[in-house]
Design a protein around this motif. Structure first.
Motif, PDB file in Angstrom:
ATOM      1  N   ARG A  78       6.310 -10.504  32.669  1.00 11.53           N
ATOM      2  CA  ARG A  78       6.873 -11.389  31.648  1.00 11.53           C
ATOM      3  C   ARG A  78       7.203 -12.729  32.266  1.00 11.53           C
ATOM      4  N   SER A  79       7.290 -13.768  31.431  1.00  6.45           N
ATOM      5  CA  SER A  79       7.552 -15.115  31.921  1.00  6.45           C
ATOM      6  C   SER A  79       8.675 -15.774  31.142  1.00  6.45           C
ATOM      7  N   ALA A 129       0.881  -5.744  28.021  1.00  2.00           N
ATOM      8  CA  ALA A 129       1.336  -7.091  27.677  1.00  2.00           C
ATOM      9  C   ALA A 129       2.477  -7.040  26.664  1.00  2.00           C
ATOM     10  N   LYS A 130       2.309  -6.240  25.628  1.00  4.88           N
ATOM     11  CA  LYS A 130       3.360  -6.104  24.613  1.00  4.88           C
ATOM     12  C   LYS A 130       4.628  -5.511  25.215  1.00  4.88           C
ATOM     13  N   LEU A 131       4.465  -4.577  26.121  1.00  6.16           N
ATOM     14  CA  LEU A 131       5.610  -3.949  26.777  1.00  6.16           C
ATOM     15  C   LEU A 131       6.411  -4.978  27.577  1.00  6.16           C
ATOM     16  N   SER A 132       5.717  -5.958  28.164  1.00  4.36           N
ATOM     17  CA  SER A 132       6.378  -6.937  29.029  1.00  4.36           C
ATOM     18  C   SER A 132       7.378  -7.796  28.279  1.00  4.36           C
ATOM     19  N   VAL A 133       7.152  -8.035  26.994  1.00  4.68           N
ATOM     20  CA  VAL A 133       8.033  -8.924  26.219  1.00  4.68           C
ATOM     21  C   VAL A 133       8.833  -8.176  25.157  1.00  4.68           C
ATOM     22  N   GLY A 134       8.774  -6.856  25.186  1.00  2.00           N
ATOM     23  CA  GLY A 134       9.555  -6.057  24.245  1.00  2.00           C
ATOM     24  C   GLY A 134       8.981  -5.951  22.858  1.00  2.00           C
ATOM     25  N   ASN A 135       7.676  -6.189  22.726  1.00  2.00           N
ATOM     26  CA  ASN A 135       7.045  -6.060  21.416  1.00  2.00           C
ATOM     27  C   ASN A 135       6.607  -4.633  21.111  1.00  2.00           C
TER      28      ASN A 135
END
Length: 296
Positions: free
Chosen positions: A191-192, A286-292
């Motif tokens: 995540r960024s 990718a979705k996991l990285s931002v909590g989606n």
């Protein structure tokens, strides 16, 4: 007193002469068809290296002697990753494999530095890999299943990348599924909080994932990388075919130019949400990285 041994690596992640077995092992351990030998005489070690007629090898101690690789060179390597057995069979076996693997979590700060936490310290991924970062072995039956399905090449590494954006939090992230030619896997979720890229939303996450994939492949000593993506800019910005109007795309191009001097990189377009098992896994990470999405 025994003479100090010199190790000559003719085929491996790094070619050349090494003063210790640990350095030699790092270069050849797990590398397909590695060739190496120990000598007590420097001249014999140099002769051993010179006997590899396919490449001129440096005889400097502990030197990576890989020649600069031109990314426009012609190649007949097949990077077709269309499945050759039923997609349902791959999905059934694949998700069992993925869910058993560790997810390596990383973070990009506001200045664009990417870190992982290890031994109580934050370390820059572009300089060093986590000590425990490994490509996990898969049960042979499943390993052979994936090899048969995707025609993996043993001297290559494949990185499926994707990005995601959390509208509420205003943060983006990326997912990477690595597959080595030996049929081993690694999963990364990053995540960024770098505000410069946020305006590009999920595209910024896919750029970040592609950049980290290049860095890790290089740090692990691979010389051939296939980046499989679903947004065309991942390839076009890197190759200079699209204008780079934003800071994020400019930095991405610079990083590609730097890394591609020592590693041959191919790009492969995968249609988004097409049911491709590896691309779907990158999307999930990718979705996991931002909590989606929640951990399944």
């Amino acid at each position: 007193m025994a003479k100090k041994k010199i190790y000559a690596v003719r085929i491996g992640r790094k070619k050349g002469l090494f003063n210790s077995w640990d350095e030699c092992k790092e270069s050849i351990d797990g590398y397909p068809n590695a060739q190496y030998k120990g000598f007590s005489n420097m001249e014999e070690a140099k002769n051993y290296l010179a006997s590899d007629s396919s490449k001129k090898v440096s005889t400097d101690i502990n030197t990576d002697v890989s020649k600069e690789i031109k990314n426009d060179e012609k190649t007949d390597i097949n990077i077709d990753i269309k499945p050759y057995i039923s997609e349902a069979q791959i999905n059934k076996e694949g998700r069992k494999v993925f869910d058993s693997l560790q997810i390596y979590k990383m973070m990009e700060d506001k200045r664009g530095n990417v870190f992982f936490r290890e031994d109580g310290e934050w370390k820059n991924i572009r300089h060093v890999l986590p000590k425990k970062f490994i490509f996990s072995n898969i049960v042979l039956k499943k390993e052979e299943l994936f090899k048969k399905a995707y025609l993996l090449k043993e001297d290559m590494i494949y990185a499926f990348v994707d990005g995601s954006y959390n509208v509420k939090e205003g943060i983006y992230g990326g997912g990477i599924l690595f597959i080595t030619g030996e049929g081993k896997f690694a999963r990364i979720s990053i995540r960024s909080i770098n505000e410069e890229g946020a305006e590009m939303r999920n595209v910024a996450g896919e750029i970040l994932a592609s950049s980290i994939a290049m860095n890790i492949a290089s740090l692990k000593g691979y010389r051939k990388l296939v980046i499989a993506y679903d947004y065309k800019g991942i390839e076009e910005w890197a190759l200079g075919n699209w204008k780079r109007n934003k800071l994020g795309t400019k930095k991405y191009k610079e990083e590609f130019d730097h890394i591609s001097k020592n590693i041959k990189i191919w790009f492969k377009k995968i249609e988004a949400h097409s049911g491709h098992i590896f691309n779907d896994e990158a999307d999930y990470l990718a979705k996991l990285s931002v909590g989606n999405i929640i951990l399944r």
